[in-house]
Each structure stands twice: as C-alpha cells, then as structure tokens.
Design a protein around this motif. Structure first.
Motif, mmCIF file in Angstrom:
data_model
loop_
_atom_site.group_PDB
_atom_site.id
_atom_site.type_symbol
_atom_site.label_atom_id
_atom_site.label_comp_id
_atom_site.label_asym_id
_atom_site.label_seq_id
_atom_site.Cartn_x
_atom_site.Cartn_y
_atom_site.Cartn_z
ATOM 1 N N ALA A 311 -2.674 1.728 -3.690
ATOM 2 C CA ALA A 311 -3.119 3.118 -3.613
ATOM 3 C C ALA A 311 -4.363 3.219 -2.745
ATOM 4 N N LYS A 315 -4.713 5.285 0.795
ATOM 5 C CA LYS A 315 -5.753 6.278 0.960
ATOM 6 C C LYS A 315 -6.528 6.031 2.256
ATOM 7 N N SER A 318 -4.419 6.830 5.187
ATOM 8 C CA SER A 318 -4.290 8.269 5.329
ATOM 9 C C SER A 318 -5.528 8.866 5.993
ATOM 10 N N LYS B 17 -0.603 9.382 -2.099
ATOM 11 C CA LYS B 17 -1.928 9.592 -1.529
ATOM 12 C C LYS B 17 -1.902 9.630 -0.005
#
Lengths: 332, 245, 376, 247, 291
Positions: A311, A315, A318, B17
């Motif tokens: 995760a 992130k 992104s 995400k």
C-alpha cells in the motif's frame, strides 16, 4: 520486516531465543508439554511452508509424514535403537515417500494436487491402522522411551523440551540457509511461474520432487520428536485433520514467510489452550477466531506486513505519477 | 461538429490507493470512430472502465446523449445505449454461439424482441450463423471478436467502447475487424476505441485522442494526429517509421 | 511483533492456575470433541450430576466436591497434555479419559504423580500392566467378552458366528477377546468384519454376513452404527440371532432402530435399563437434567464420583496418596452408598466385579433373561 | 553460415486436429528469423515443439547438428536455447535483480554446489550489467510485479539472455507494448544480435517490427509453411497477402 | 450374484445423496472458487434446524419448510456474505481453510447447543420394502433416488434451458464479461449459494432418517461428496452426478469384494488414478493451460 534496522532485528532475535530457553525453566509440566508440542508442530509446519509456501506445491499430506516419522521413531526406539538413529531413518523414509508423492505434482497442480495428497493422507492413516503387525494397529505403540543425551535422561519435561527446542533451532537454520540459496530461489520460481522457470534451465521436475521430499522430511523429523514427546502413538492423531491443521498453521501464519509457521503453530497449538477457560465453547471460539483472522487478512498474519508495504509503495507511485511531467510537454 | 454524444469531464479515479486518472476530459461526436492512443499505463483502459461504471469516480462527470451517466450501473448504461467490448477473450466458452449472443440482450429484460434481434445479428456475421450451434470455444480468435461485437449489438447501442480489438490478431483479421467497426459507423453507431496498433487505427478514425499519465494531452482530427511529428516520435514509434519499408 | 506474541504466550503459562483450598478438587479429562464426543459428553454429564447430588447433601466428609473438565479432542496427544495440566494442579483424584488409547498414554503420568485415576476405558490390557493407580468403572473386555462367547456357545448353540466390530480401540479390543474365546469354545468365526466409526451404509457388510450364513451374529459397534446395522440386517432378512453388548441393545439403540432392534440380545454390565430401582432413579434424574437418556458412559461417570465418595468416607480422611490403596479390594454396597447403584468390588488390579445381565429386546423393551452373579 | 537449428518435418496434432503439419526449416548462425501467420496457424505450437514444451507427434529438431527432439525445456535451455513468452512471464514477487539471477543460476555449477555455495551463485554483477543494458537500473531492487507492462517485457527479454544463449525464440515481443518502448526493445535485440552473435527466431504480428528487424521471414498457414524469404519478397507474395496480410 | 443387485441399489441410493451434495459443491466452485470443506456439515445442520423447529412445536411439514428456509439464509446468504465475499479475491486456499474452520464451528455449535447424542429423524418416505425382481428394496432407497434425480434434473434444466441458467453459467465462466453485458453477476452467485443451501437441506431431509441426526455425521458424507465431485469432474454438474453414483456403488462393491478394513481406500485410490490420468474428472472439461 524491512522497517527494522539490522542490529535491532538481531537483538530482537536473541531476546526471543533467550526467552525460549530461560522462561520455561519455571513452567509446570503442562506448560512445557504444550511448548514442546509447539516446537514440534513448528518443524512440521516449516516443512509444509517449504513445499507449499515457497515452492507452491499444495500438499494436504504433511500430517501423514508426521505419522511416518512418528511410527519410524516409535518402532525403532521401542526395539532398542537410539533416537538419533531413529530420526535419521524417519528423515530418510519420509524423504523417500515425499519424493514419490511428488510425482503426481509433475502431472497436476493446485487443487488437483491437493486432492491427490488428501487421498494419500487418508490412505496412510488406513495403513497405520490396519497393518497391526508393524504399527500395533488401533492399539498403537506405547512406552516409547525418551533418549539420553550426553548421559542426561530426558524423561523429565524440561530436558525433553530443550531437545525439541534445539531441534527446532537446527531445522530453522537449515531452512533459512535453504531458502536463501539458489534452491530457494528455484522453489519460488516453481511457485510463481513454473513454465518460465523451465525455459530458464530450471529443472522443475527435480526441484518439485525436492520440494516435496524436503518438506516431507521435516514432517518426518517432527514425527520422530512427537513419538517420544507423547510416549504413545496411535493412528488417530495422524489422520487428515492433522494435515489440515498444519495447512491452517501455514496459511494463518502467512504462507511463504519464513516466520509464518512459528506464528501459525502458535495459534493452532496455543490459542485453543488459552480458550479452554470457556469450556464447551473453546473450539467454537477457535474456529471463529481463525475465520475472523482470515477474513481480516487472507494472506495470513505476516501477509499484513506485506500488504502495508504494498500500500505504501502504491501511494508513493501514485504521488509520483501526479507530479510527473508529460513527455509531450517536454518535447515541445 | 454536432453535439457530442459522449463527454467526459475531469475524471479522477484509480484502484485502491493508486490514482490512474488525473482529470481526463474529452468528448466524442456521434457516428464517428474515435481512437484513444497513449503509452502503457496512461489510463486508457481505465477511462473505459470509468465510463462503464466499473471504477468508482472520485471526481468528474460523464455525459451521454444529454444525460449524466456517472456511476450508473452496467445494466442502466447498457439500456442507455452504451456497450463495452473489453480487451482479450470475452466469450463464454462453454455456451453455444447462439446462447452467447442471446446473453447480450439480458440487460433489456423482456422489453425487446430477442429472437428477431438475434437473427439480425447473425445476418451481419455469416461465419457466426454457420457455427451458431457450436460451443463458442471452438471459434477462432477473429470469430470470437466478431461474436463479442455481435453480442454487443443486440441492444442496438448508440456507443460502443472497444478496447484493443486487434491484439493478437493477424493483419487480415485486424482489417476485417476494422471493417466491421466502419460498417457500424455507417449505421450511425459511435465507436470509441483504444488501440496499441495506433497507426492503423487512426487511419480509419475520425478523431484521435492522446492520453498520457491519466490526462488528455490532445484531441484532434485523426489525420492531423497521424501527421504530427511529435506524436509520431513519442507514441507511434517514430524510429520505426524511418526503418520501415 | 513476533517477540510480543511470544512473550504473551510465555506469560500466559507462567500464570498457571492458582490453588483453591477447601473444596475437594477432582480433575476430569474426557473426549468432549472429536470421534469420542458422545462418549465423553455422557461421561462428563454423569460426573456433573453426581457432584451436584453429593454437594446438595453436604459433600464428602463435610467438604464440597469440585471438578474441572478438559477436552482431550479424542486424541491421545491432547489427552496427555490435558492430564499433565490436571496433574500439575494436584487434584484429589483424576477422572477419565474414556478412550483406551488415551488412558494408555496418561496412566503412567498419574501413576508417577501418585494420583488415582478412575477411567472409562474397557480394553483388556489396561489393568494388566501392573499400574497401581488405575481403576475401571465398568467391566473390562477380558471379563465381559468371555460371558458373551459362552452365551453364544451354550445358549444360542451356535457353531458358526459372524463378528462385526467397529475399527477403533473399543471395537478391536472386544473383537480380539471374543474371537479368541469363541475359538476356544469351538465356534467357528465365519465372517470377521471391520467397520468404520461413523459408517452409514451397512448394505455390503450385511450382504457378507448373509453370504456367510452364520448361526449367530456378534455385533460390537457404537450405538448409532448398531442402530443402522440392525435396520439393514432386518431389511436384508438376516434371521440369525444377534448378540452384542450394551451398545447393541441399549435404550438409545432401540429408540433409533425401532422395530429392527427386536430380538437382539446382549450382555449388559452396566445399563440404565437394568431392572434395579436405584438405576431407574438415576436414569430419571439424568434425563430430567439433560433431556436425554444416558448411555452406559453416563453411568460410568456417575459411578466414578461415587467411588471417590465411598472410598474417601471409608478412609475417613481426604488423602490422595492413600486413595488407591483404599480402593483396592474394596467392596461398596448399594445399601450403604445408594449412589453406587449396585454392589461392586474392586480387585488388586483396579478391575471391577459386579452383577451383570443378559437382556433381549422384546417389542421395543429390554427384557432381562438372566442375571449373571458377581464372579467372586 | 552454418545452421544453428534444423527443424525437419515437425508434426503435432491434438486429438483429431493437426496444429503443425510437417514443418521444416533451418535457422542460420547469427540471423534473425521472423515467423508470421494467421491466428491458429500453429506458430506457437511449433515453438513449443521445438522448445520441448510439447512432444511433437513426428519429426526432428537438431541443435548444432545434434538431435534434441524430446529434451525437456530446462535441458534445452542449458544447451543454449532460450525464449520469451507471448504473455507476461516474470516472477512478480522477486526483485528485478533476483529475477535475473534466477535466470542465470542454473547455468552455474551443479545441484549440490547451488545448495551449499553462494546464495547469488556469483551472478550479481552479471545481473547488474544486464539491468544496465536494458536501462532498468533504478528498478533493480523493485519487485518485478510492480513494473509497468513494457518494463516487464524488457525484463522478460533480459532474462532470456542471462544464460548467454546461442538461440533465442521470442514469442510476440511487441504484443501490447507501446510503440516507443518497442523501438527500445528492437534496438536492444539488434545490439545483442550483433555483439553476442546470438540467433533469434521471432513470432510477431506487428509487421513493421518484423519487417524492419528480421533478415528472413517464414509464413505459416494451417500448420504448414506458406512462404519463406526476405521480408520484401514475403510481403509481395500473393499467397501471403491472401492468407495473412490482406489488401 | 443376488447380492450384487442389493449392493447396486444401496450404492445408487447412497450415491444419489452424494450426487446432490457434490452438485452443490461444484456449483460453489464454479461461481466463486469456493472449495467448501464444510459441505458435509452443511448437510448435517438442516436436520437439526428441522428438529429444533419440531421441538418448539411445529408440525413436521412446517419444520421442513422452516428448515429449508433457515438453511438457505444461514448456509446460503450468510455464508456467502460473511465468509466468502471478503475472501473470494484472495485465492482458493485461505477460503478453503476458513471453511475448515467453519466445519469445526458448526459441529461444535450443534454439539453445544443441541446435543452430542444422535437423534432419530422422521422419514418423508414411508419405511418398508417393496419387491423388485424378487429383491426386497427399501422404499427409502427408492424415495431418495427419485427425489435426488428429480432435483438434479430440475437443476440441469434450469442451467441449460432457461435464460436464468445461461446467465448463471455466464457468471461462472467469465464473471467480468458477464457483468459488462448486464448479467447481474452478484445475484447469480448468490443464487448458486442459495441453490446449494437448498440442495444440502434436501439431502439432509433424505439422508437423516437413515444416517440419524448427529453433529459428526457430516464428516463422512462431506468427504464422500468431495471425492464424488472430483472423480466426476469438478467443473461440471453432470460430472458430479455421475461421480456421486459411482462412488456410492464403488464403496459398496469395495466393502463386499475387497476388504472391509480397506474399503475407504478404494474410492481414494480411484480418485488418485482419475486425477493422474484424467485430471478434469471423468466428465469434466479440461481446465485451460497456457503453454
């Protein structure tokens, strides 16, 4: 796991090891028995983790190998052989049978393989039960002696616990060495992409058989310790449900994680004991706990770490994407 | 140009995400073929998923034929006149060809005359009619693509979203597939397509859209995009063009 | 994260149960889940009922009884751990387990701790290993099976017998003794059929019996399987007389098998159907409390507690070490201790001697055909 | 130039269906041979027969003049035959570097030495060189599964070269790769072809890619060889246009 | 060989039950890759639900209806929503383990809240025998066979002849695409769970009068149905039916002609042979391989 600095990790490891050695000195016999059982089951689960977690070969027969090891040890030690010799035979025997059981894995995979090994597991139980000339049949084998180590009798729970613990230590080091060797990498290749592995010169047949044989051999080691631990064996504990329990340990701990079996065995062996105060409800609560845990993290306890890291990585990627410059713009 | 049949405005969304779309905006005129091009990971397929309600939008609006269709269910979108033909193999291998096509009408429920429409779809694809009783898995790659398109026509859509129809098809099959898309345009159907095989796709298209990092970089007439040197260099494999015969 | 969990584990052990004074502590380890769950649950309920009664009447020597139950999961390894745990808490007497294998693995531990163990196992060898702390609550197979074999030979006049048994330690144990006895008496075993615990379909087994055409059939299965095979025997029209043990002709079996149970006979060492008023009273109290009729395991658990009571009162003191000695050779009369239900004597091995019955099922009711006196 | 690979009359049928029907050809040392044909013409089946993934129903494969028919893929790989796959075939949970070490490790030592020896089989440097060559430097420690599609395709190709192969069979290297990334890939392939004298066979639908990369092109249709020759010859062949290219 | 006839009839009747249970098993696998290790317990539970209804005074017919409804709610709806949905995306194994835990949970709950004892259960088919070709055949066996065949026939008709059935198949074969063309995939999957729950409740109703209601009676049945499903073909309804009947008969023949001690081994050895030489099962479709 990469969150910790290396010296911190080493210190943590040393504390745990010291704790496992020192704290049980004050335990009563029951506590030592359960802890010994944890060590033994961890060894068996590590074997399955190697076969299933690392090499991706689903096996529902690990319990049968624990049985093979236990019977080998029980038969030999009750006939006067020393335990180390019995362990060597247990390893050799379960290695050989595991190798043979690996052959179906060369033809079928995944759930089909699971079904074959499941069938094998029940067949092994039937042999344990029906071949009474060898195994004592349903009556089992009693009065299994515990060994003398350096002249010290291990009849008392504490010395025998140390035997289990040191066996666990030896197995842990061996497995650690194995999975970081090219063999370990080849095992993971089997799990992730056997087809590609083949085309890279990896002899998938041999590695598959090895994964089965080594994993099974560890089951045999666990069995060879289980027999003198309980000092009596009969076929019932080695039926399918032991295999399923071991599978549960591996999955719940986190398949393919080095420390998964330690945690998984802890949950499977210790959690029901902790829940015993609820009397008639303890197995029900245990079942609910396992389901809850798997719903929370289907990849097992250690899978949670993996997920958090993934995760975090997404992130970051992104964020990077949001600020990245267009090539079209740069070209202008 | 007439009023756009589809317009997307400032789409923001992604998976978990990961944000893939960062404000995608474009519109598509009716009865045209429009091709979206861009590098891998630009978010082309994600735009389709967003339009087709398969991706929850964090921001943005999708307008289709004058009404807001953002975050509608697939069934509602199908009934509004949008169909989606995703990338890859999208048939039900064990059902017969006819049953595969028939399933295309599920969304309409009992409101349509299903048998007539199935016949009409089979008329368009003689190869499928010949094999209508066979299991769909026996079709060749090109025929499977035809089956998907036939199935999507059952609801008489106004807009068809086609994701990489040419992938894995031989040049001949690609041509045939593109011919089908062209014939759809002649019947007044709008086609919005994603193609890696960008050059051939733009050749049959009216409009080209360039997508990069989840944002619209360019919307223009297809031929102008084809002839834009920067685009050629960056997205059509400029280096290749020189060495190609 | 691993270390905290481990530390938690270790701490939990360190905080093992503290000591309780006053009450007399009994520890029970039984098959509360797994294959023996029915056995263990009956046993446990019997224990609880007895303790409730005794405490209601003021306990033993003025002290209340208290029991902890632990589940062996029908697994000897778990039984060992649980008995270890129970012994670590130093109980007055250990009760259970019921499975012979679990008894075998735990008996040495209790002996080593010097604590008497009153168990439910029936395998012949259990009390023959010279363990001075192990006691039965029912006949061992070495005493019941010869009676069965004798009945088959003398009363049924059978020359050939089919033996059907469940392949666990209970069934196998009975089968081994009975086959030996039958052969000694000159009866031929024409079919020797092992079945699985929990088996549902007996068509093939009964088919084999039919093909063997024996003069009598000896059925040694758990209650439910007995009911199923009785139905199948009737359906396939097997007419040879059926002989069994408590598990063949118990009230539970009759309830489950219905008509098919009629005509079956059995030797009953311990049954809630015995024509004894005290036992009928027990049965009523048990059914009232638990809403079902207990099998012989319920009786065994009940008796185990009254054995503790009678022995302790006989000693006049609460002395765990002396308990086993006091119980050896003891005769408990039902007149003195109604909770023991029938007069009973314990020998030096911990084996039991008591009246037993030969019973036949007639129109859904047990009818006692013969009362077999105590052996000594 | 001698033939690295000689394929003689390979046949393969599944059930009643003949997928490859007597294909013969050879591949010369150092050349790049293209293999094209309509879907279902047997290209991939042919590849799999050559590579030992499938056992051919008939025919013979020779590598450097030695018969290798029936050898397993891993054995062939050790003889210097490597391949890439049509769909993504990397090891997603291993890092890029680990992927490459894995791709080379079986070419070092024997089973026993791989168990007791160094954990990287002494390949870290070689792997890093390969990473540099394919411009994946910044990704060396990333799990391969996190790479973009195109990057994974590059890694896939890089892995095929770790064992220092003589012959590499590439199955649709361009499929799904955007044109820019594709020209990168082509550049790398040409460089390896020249520098290491490795021989390639390439299946591809992307005509521009095939025509610009290959020295010879073989066209298959319905399990048979339809044409074989220089790209420009093949392109003008009416039979090829009819069956495959169109127009 | 008059014996053989009896064996075949008994085997077929048992096999029909296996088939019912195995069919549900394969349905769950096809639509949601659930390997339900609790399937045997799923068969055990409805009988207890019905018994519980009778205990509170419901007549038998009402208890049956309530039992079926409750099992559809618990074993269909709740099972899917609470256990399967959260884990479906994470592969076969964790879910399989969770169903193992569920099996323990159901068994323990029945034992704790109902009874560790076996209970008799009324039969919906009259007991007694009729004579077929001179053999006494129990009405129960025939009843079981007939009901099971009807249920399976109904199911196959639903799947192959109706639009709803095609939608269910579509949802199983390719859920992503099914969703895209407007098939309500979630509802279809739920439907298969409900059908499974209905089938196990039916099996429970048929088998319990013979097997008795007991918390542990699912173990044997679950394993047999599991083997039946694999032998017949894990991804085909008709395979599960054939597998069920076959295993039922085989088990009986094995007990008669091989050895009672090893009777359980025969279906297992058969299973291994089938998997090794025809992994997709006798009537299954080969699963796709990418070479």
């Amino acid at each position: 796991m990469s969150g910790f600095a290396k010296p911190l990790k080493i210190a943590l490891g040393l504390i745990v090891i010291a704790g496992l050695i020192v704290i049980p000195m004050n335990f009563n016999r029951y506590g030592l028995f359960i802890l010994s059982q944890w060590a033994v089951m961890t060894i068996a689960a590590m074997g399955l983790n190697l076969t299933l977690g690392y090499a991706g070969q689903v096996s529902l027969a690990q319990g049968a190998f624990v049985g093979i090891g236990a019977y080998a040890a029980a038969i030999m030690t009750t006939h006067g052989w020393p335990l180390p010799a019995a362990i060597v035979v247990a390893i050799a025997l379960s290695f050989a049978v595991g190798w043979v059981l690996g052959y179906p894995a060369l033809r079928v995979q995944h759930h089909y393989l699971a079904f074959v090994t499941l069938a094998f597991s029940t067949l092994a139980f039937l042999v344990f039960r029906n071949e009474s000339w060898l195994t004592g049949g349903i009556y089992g084998i009693s009065n299994i002696p515990r060994p003398h180590v350096f002249g010290i009798a291990t009849n008392k729970p504490l010395p025998f616990y140390y035997i289990c613990l040191s066996s666990l230590a030896i197995v842990s080091v061996a497995v650690w060495w194995l999975i970081r060797s090219p063999w370990g990498r080849a095992f993971m290749a089997l799990r992730e992409n056997p087809l590609r592995a083949q085309s890279l010169g990896i002899d998938t047949r041999r590695y598959t058989l090895m994964a089965f044989a080594i994993g099974s051999a560890l089951g045999g080691v666990a069995g060879a310790l289980y027999a003198p631990l309980t000092q009596y064996i009969d076929p019932v504990p080695f039926n399918l449900s032991l295999s399923l329990d071991l599978l549960m340990m591996v999955i719940v701990g986190g398949a393919g994680f080095y420390f998964g079996p330690f945690l998984g065995a802890m949950i499977a062996v210790l959690l029901p004991e902790w829940l015993r105060f609820t009397e008639g409800y303890y197995l029900m609560l245990y079942a609910i706990a396992v389901m809850g845990l798997l719903i929370w993290s289907p990849t097992g306890i250690l899978g949670i770490l993996d997920r958090t890291m993934a995760a975090r990585r997404t992130k970051a990627a992104s964020a990077l994407r949001a600020v990245a410059k267009s090539r079209l713009e740069t070209a202008q | 140009m007439s009023d756009p049949i589809l317009s997307v405005h400032n789409l923001v969304g992604g998976y978990g995400k990961m944000t893939i779309l960062n404000g995608t905006t474009f519109s598509v005129p009716p009865a045209t073929i429009t091709t979206i091009i861009g590098p891998n990971g630009a978010g082309k397929s994600t735009v389709f998923k967003a339009i087709f309600g398969l991706l929850k939008l964090r921001e943005g609006k999708i307008n289709f034929a004058g009404r807001d269709v953002s975050n509608l269910s697939q069934r509602a979108l199908l009934n509004a006149g949008i169909c989606y033909v995703p990338q890859g193999r999208n048939i039900f291998p064990e059902l017969s060809v006819r049953h595969n096509i028939e399933l295309g009408g599920v969304a309409a429920g009992k409101d349509i005359d299903l048998p007539t429409r199935i016949e009409a779809a089979l008329d368009l694809f003689p190869a499928l009619r010949r094999k209508s009783a066979q299991q769909a898995s026996t079709l060749s790659g090109g025929e499977q693509k035809q089956l998907e398109i036939a199935r999507s026509l059952l609801l008489e859509p106004k807009l068809v979203l086609v994701d990489e129809p040419s992938i894995g098809l031989s040049p001949l099959m690609v041509q045939q597939t593109f011919d089908i898309l062209k014939s759809l345009r002649e019947r007044g159907v709008t086609v919005l397509m994603i193609e890696q095989n960008a050059r051939s796709a733009l050749e049959i298209s009216d409009i080209g859209i360039v997508l990069e990092l989840g944002q619209t970089r360019m919307v223009d007439k297809a031929e102008r995009i084809l002839n834009d040197p920067r685009i050629g260099q960056l997205f059509l494999g400029g280096a290749m063009e020189e060495s190609a015969a | 994260m691993k270390s905290t969990l481990l530390a938690g584990a270790l701490l939990a052990f360190a905080a093992a149960a503290g000591a309780h004074a006053q009450a007399i502590k009994l520890a029970d380890v039984a098959e509360l889940s797994g294959g023996g769950a029915t056995v263990g649950t009956n046993w446990k309920n019997g224990i609880d009922l007895a303790i409730e009664e005794i405490n209601a009447k003021g306990g033993v020597l003025g002290r209340k009884l208290e029991v902890t139950h632990a589940d062996s999961q029908s697994n000897p390894g778990v039984a060992r751990a649980q008995v270890q745990k129970a012994l670590d808490a130093e109980p007055y007497v250990l009760l259970g387990p019921g499975y012979s294998g679990s008894v075998k693995v735990t008996a040495p531990l209790a002996a080593e701790a010097g604590i008497a163990q009153i168990m439910g196992g029936e395998a012949a060898e259990l009390t023959q290993a010279g363990n001075k702390f192990l006691f039965r609550t029912s006949f061992g197979q070495q005493s019941s099976m010869p009676k069965v074999a004798k009945y088959i030979h003398d009363e049924m006049k059978a020359k050939s017998v089919a033996v059907v048994w469940v392949n666990n330690d209970f069934g196998r144990g009975g089968r081994d003794v009975v086959v030996k006895e039958l052969e000694r008496l000159g009866c031929k075993v024409v079919a020797d059929l092992s079945t699985e615990a929990g088996q549902a379909d007996f068509a093939a087994d009964v088919g084999k019996i039919k093909a063997a055409n024996p003069d009598a059939v000896f059925v040694y299965l758990n209650e439910e399987e007995s009911a199923r095979i009785l139905k199948e025997l009737k359906r396939q029209g097997v007419t040879a007389p059926l002989m069994g043990e408590t598990t063949l002709i118990g009230q539970k079996v009759i309830e489950l098998a219905g008509d098919a149970a009629n005509g079956a006979r059995g030797h009953v060492g311990l049954t809630t159907d015995a024509p004894v008023d005290l036992i009928k009273g027990f049965r009523d109290r048990f059914s009232k409390k638990y809403n079902y009729v207990p099998d012989h395991n319920g009786l065994k658990g009940y008796l185990a507690v009254y054995m503790v009571k009678a022995t302790t009162e006989k000693m006049g003191k609460i002395d765990s070490r002396a308990f086993a000695d006091a119980l050896h050779g003891l005769t408990i009369k039902a007149a003195d201790e109604p909770g023991i239900l029938m007069d009973v004597t314990f020998d030096a091995n911990g084996d039991i001697d008591r009246q037993s019955f030969l019973v036949e099922v007639v129109e859904g009711k047990q009818v006692v055909k013969q009362v077999l006196p105590k052996m000594k | 130039m001698s033939a690295v690979l000689e394929v003689t009359d390979i046949k393969k049928s599944f059930g009643g269906i003949t997928a490859v029907d007597g294909v013969s050809f050879d591949v010369r040392e150092g050349e790049i041979l293209g293999l094209i044909g309509p879907n279902g013409c047997g290209k991939s089946t042919l590849f799999n027969c050559i590579l030992g993934q499938l056992t051919p129903s008939g025919g013979e494969v020779k590598l450097d003049g030695k018969v290798v028919t029936g050898l397993r893929p891993s054995e062939l790989n050790k003889l210097g035959v490597s391949r890439t796959f049509q769909l993504l075939q990397v090891f997603p949970k291993l890092s890029v570097r680990e992927n490459l070490i894995l791709a080379g490790q079986e070419h070092q030592g024997n089973m026993a030495s791989r168990l007791v020896g160094r954990s990287d089989a002494g390949l870290t440097d070689t792997a890093d060189q390969m990473i540099g060559f394919f411009k994946l430097d910044h990704l060396a420690a990333e799990p391969a599964g996190g790479l973009s599609y195109g990057q994974q395709k590059l890694l896939d190709a890089a892995m095929a070269f770790m064992g220092g192969p003589r012959l590499v069979l590439l199955d649709e290297p361009a499929g799904g790769v955007n044109p820019t990334m594709l020209s990168d890939l082509k550049e790398r392939l040409v460089a390896i072809n020249r520098e290491k004298n490795a021989t390639f066979v390439v299946i591809e639908h992307n005509m521009e890619f095939v025509m610009s990369l290959c020295s010879r092109v073989m066209v298959m249709a319905e399990g048979k060889v339809l044409a074989m020759g220089r790209p420009d010859e093949v392109r003008k062949n009416p039979a090829v246009i009819e069956a495959y290219l169109g127009h | 060989m008059s014996n053989l006839f009896d064996l075949l009839v008994a085997g077929l009747a048992t096999g029909a039950i296996y088939a019912l249970v195995a069919v549900g098993f394969t349905l769950l696998w096809q639509t949601s890759q659930t390997i339900n290790f609790a399937q045997g317990e799923f068969v055990m539970l409805p009988a207890f639900l019905m018994l519980a209804a009778m205990h509170v005074g419901a007549p038998f017919w009402l208890a049956i209806i309530l039992g079926i409804l409750l099992s559809m709610i618990l074993l269909g709806l709740a099972f899917k929503i609470l256990l399967v949905d959260p884990m479906m995306r994470h592969g076969v194994l964790p879910l399989a383990i969770a169903t193992m835990a569920l099996a323990i949970g159901i068994k323990e709950a029945v034992k704790q809240f109902f009874s560790a004892e076996a209970s008799p259960f009324p039969s919906i088919v009259p007991t007694g025998d009729i004579s077929i070709l001179g053999h006494a055949v129990s009405l129960q066996s025939i009843g079981v066979l007939v009901v099971a065949i009807l249920a399976v026939f109904g199911l196959t008709t639903l799947l192959n002849r109706t639009s709803l059935g095609h939608q269910m198949q579509a949802a199983a074969q390719n859920p992503t695409v099914a969703r895209i063309i407007g098939v309500p995939v979630e509802r279809m999957i739920l439907l298969t769970f409900l059908i499974n729950a209905f089938l196990v409740a039916l099996a429970s109703l048929l088998i319990t009068p013979i097997y008795l209601a007991k918390f542990s009676s699912g173990e044997v049945l679950g394993q047999a149905a599991f083997i039946a499903a694999i032998v017949g073909g894990f991804n085909q309804v008709r395979g599960a039916i054939a597998g069920g009947l076959l295993i039922g008969v085989l088990d009986n023949l094995a007990a008669s002609y091989v050895s009672t001690q090893y009777r359980a081994a025969v279906p297992l050895v058969f299973l291994i042979v089938v998997i090794l030489f025809r992994p997709q099962g006798l009537l299954g479709r080969p699963e796709e391989r990418t070479v």
